[in-house]
Design a protein around this motif. Sequence first.
Motif, mmCIF file in Angstrom:
data_model
loop_
_atom_site.group_PDB
_atom_site.id
_atom_site.type_symbol
_atom_site.label_atom_id
_atom_site.label_comp_id
_atom_site.label_asym_id
_atom_site.label_seq_id
_atom_site.Cartn_x
_atom_site.Cartn_y
_atom_site.Cartn_z
ATOM 1 N N GLN A 194 -2.542 4.007 -2.554
ATOM 2 C CA GLN A 194 -3.850 3.420 -2.243
ATOM 3 C C GLN A 194 -3.628 1.920 -2.046
ATOM 4 O OE1 GLN A 194 -6.113 4.391 -5.891
ATOM 5 N NE2 GLN A 194 -6.081 2.215 -6.385
ATOM 6 N N GLU A 195 -4.707 1.162 -1.910
ATOM 7 C CA GLU A 195 -4.572 -0.281 -1.696
ATOM 8 C C GLU A 195 -3.841 -0.913 -2.880
ATOM 9 O OE1 GLU A 195 -5.417 -1.973 0.997
ATOM 10 O OE2 GLU A 195 -6.102 -0.120 1.959
ATOM 11 N N LYS B 98 0.850 -1.184 0.000
ATOM 12 C CA LYS B 98 0.000 0.000 0.000
ATOM 13 C C LYS B 98 0.889 1.237 0.000
ATOM 14 C CE LYS B 98 -3.732 2.322 2.465
ATOM 15 N NZ LYS B 98 -4.668 2.276 3.609
#
Length: 553
Positions: A227-228, A224
């Motif tokens: 973002q993810e 991460k």
Amino acid sequence: MAVNWLGLLSMGVFYLIVLGTGLWASRKSKREEKKCTGNRSEVTMVGGRDLNIWVSIFTMTATWVGGGYILGSAEVIYDPTRGLAWAIGPFAISLNLIVGGLFFIKPVRVKNYVTLMDLFQEKYGSTVTAILFIPSFFADIFWVASVLGALGGTVSVILDISSPLAVAVSAAVAVVYTLLGGLYSVAYTDVIQLSFMLLGLWFCVPFILSSPSSAYLSETAVTKLYQEPWIGKLELADIGRWIDDILLLVLGGVCYQAFYQRVLATATVAQAQITCYVAAGLCIILGIPSLIIGAVAASTDWNQTTFGVPTPYEQGKAGIILPIALQYLCPPIISLVGVGALAAAVMSSIDSALLSAASQFARNIYKSIIHKKASEETILVVVKVSIVLTGVIGAVLAMATSSVHLFWILSGDVMYSVMCAQVMCVFFLPQRVNQYGACTGLALGLLLRALVGEPLLGIPDLLPLPGDKIREDGLHLRSFPFRTAIMLITTGTILLVSQLAVYVSEKRLLSGNVHRPVHCELLGPIHKDVDENDGLNKEQPHSPGSNEEVGKC
């Protein structure tokens, strides 16, 4: 930002090329109509059944690789809640073509049908076919809306013109060249459009991978950063929904008239099968650039770009992440190449959906029910009017949402949940079904789908499903494979009610006869038709689309 005049010029040139190709193809269509000793309208719907194998491969590939496919794949992998694990489009569409080639081509091709609805009309009669046409029509409308929405979002980002204007112009161009030459115009323009897609999208990949604002994909795939991880994850509880989505595209895809329109336009069964298998490989190749661009967008620090913050996802623009990435992560001239490729993708799919809906309405509804003695000229007029109306409705819907993936899935949802059971029964179990089962199954499928609801459209769920959960951002997620469940329940209902109707008829509890369903082999020499008035299966020595030669058409 001012209007990108260079971009508008390049788009204008592309549209002129497409229109020119459509005009050239329309001349070929007119020549074939003059040669035809049978039904001239069939030239518009399936050409002369003599498409060159390379043209058939290109048009089949271009039909499935549309705006929804290209932008939808990038949207899914960029979405931090889904990622690559949920980017099933390229794999599922490719598998759909393989399944279609193996199991669905021969029955319709050797009988020289013109539309998929011909099977239903031969089995159930015109009235029941008209009822079954309704969900197919809406699926085509949603498909048109999906691809037009894709182009509207793309053009508005890169060329800085309003999305509704882009949608209107693109719809008008597609409608015009589809009107000019029917399937010939659609097929030959697909060759041009697929070439633009293949070269344009892959040309953009090296530039977007070298963007200084993006981290290495190998790093952000599992870590991460901004973002993810874009690789995504598939929880055990979500397996049912994942399989449901795959089956929706694989089995729902073989219910579209657009698929059969290309199959029926080929010269032989073997050519039709080769077309499907080669197109399956090309679909994978054309899907990879979208996945790469989506992954790069998920690996980008948008603070380092002129887009700034909040990120595209936080602004609700995940549906157009591909054109945003082209605009802000590539040199300006490269982004224009990308928008040309996307315009090609959109145009290649919208014409297919327009001709699909128009052909079925003109042949299986207007000619079979409304005006049975209609001339060929009248049928052609009905096809053209239907093309225009379908384009207008699809364009209006495209202006109503920003999610391309929504209409893409919704179109497949209608076909899979409601029509898949009908198609499977009439293809593989024709001797066990009748019109009573078909109508009951359709009504039940529609009822169950309505009761389940659709959170993405704001339709409440009156029939709660096991495993439902609400995400942190308020999105309603479903892990239960409800579409597959509805399809299976509908299939069972069609078979059960059909047999029950036979039993009741044999016991003389119904007025009128419902004979036990005879074995109606799709490859057999004699058609088994259903008389709409009494439900009887009757042998008919010949009907349109039989093995007997009907002119060149």
